[in-house]
Scaffold this active site. Sequence first.
Site, PDB file in Angstrom:
ATOM      1  N   ILE A  65      45.357 -62.918  86.072  1.00  0.00           N
ATOM      2  CA  ILE A  65      45.471 -61.490  86.359  1.00  0.00           C
ATOM      3  C   ILE A  65      44.327 -60.744  85.558  1.00  0.00           C
ATOM      4  O   ILE A  65      44.072 -61.037  84.271  1.00  0.00           O
ATOM      5  CB  ILE A  65      47.015 -61.018  85.980  1.00  0.00           C
ATOM      6  N   SER A  66      43.482 -59.836  86.484  1.00  0.00           N
ATOM      7  CA  SER A  66      42.327 -59.436  85.838  1.00  0.00           C
ATOM      8  C   SER A  66      42.693 -58.488  84.545  1.00  0.00           C
ATOM      9  O   SER A  66      43.671 -57.824  84.477  1.00  0.00           O
ATOM     10  CB  SER A  66      41.704 -58.579  86.950  1.00  0.00           C
ATOM     11  N   GLN A  67      41.661 -58.466  83.746  1.00  0.00           N
ATOM     12  CA  GLN A  67      41.653 -57.112  82.729  1.00  0.00           C
ATOM     13  C   GLN A  67      41.947 -56.042  83.272  1.00  0.00           C
ATOM     14  O   GLN A  67      41.384 -55.542  84.262  1.00  0.00           O
ATOM     15  CB  GLN A  67      40.444 -57.388  82.004  1.00  0.00           C
TER      16      GLN A  67
END
Length: 218
Positions: A65-67
């Site tokens: 899950i992206s930053q």
Amino acid sequence: MTDQNERIFKKRRAMLVEELASKGIRDSRVLQAFDVVPRHRFIDSALSLRAYEDSALPIEMGQTISQPFTVARQTELLEVKEGHKILEIGTGSGYQAAILCEMKATVYSIERHPKLYERSKSILQQLGYRLMQKSGDGTLGWRAYAPYDGIVVTAGAPVVPDNLKQQLAIGGHLVVPVGDEEKQLMVRICRISEDEFKEETFSSFKFVPLIGKQGWQQ
Ligand code: SAH
């Protein structure tokens, strides 16, 4: 989840929003969406206490899950307005799609891993977000619903996929990280007319690879 936990998460979300603003996110509609979407629901419950740290976290199938800062920056670069048609490539956990829904966009999202597609579909449905999703190679775009006011690629591409450029509406933005497997520069392409595109480059990021016909080979 108890009410007390929900209160803690709400507080942490508000702190994350402050952190994103201090790191340079200016679009108030983006920040408002971050204040509402429960990021802890998109990750494994064992990691939920880390959900509102500004960091990428592992999800299934070796993906991430992206930053939050990255999601916020990409969303800001898209310049999402209410009612815009937005195509996301790389549904992953479903978090970015939820942010776009929260901003009242009409969202289409493609994920190559069937398992992540199923997972994200179920959580987005549980949370009441309505969007169109499919499993497949997003480098080909989703022609049936084109053109889009915005297209966001949430995996790192070796080159800008031409199919995606061609599925932009005039005035629409394509936001895509482009580079090698180590790091990518954020590229924004705006379609000026039928055959004119303007390209801008922003700072560097690190994404999981975009795998497909107009991405990296499997
Ligand atoms: N937007 C996601 C980020 C997930 S990481 C989130 O908010 O969680 C990027 C995702 O892109 C991974 O799930 C990966 O499987 C997917 N992906 C990689 N290549 C793809 C392709 N060609 N088409 C669709 N999805 C792809």
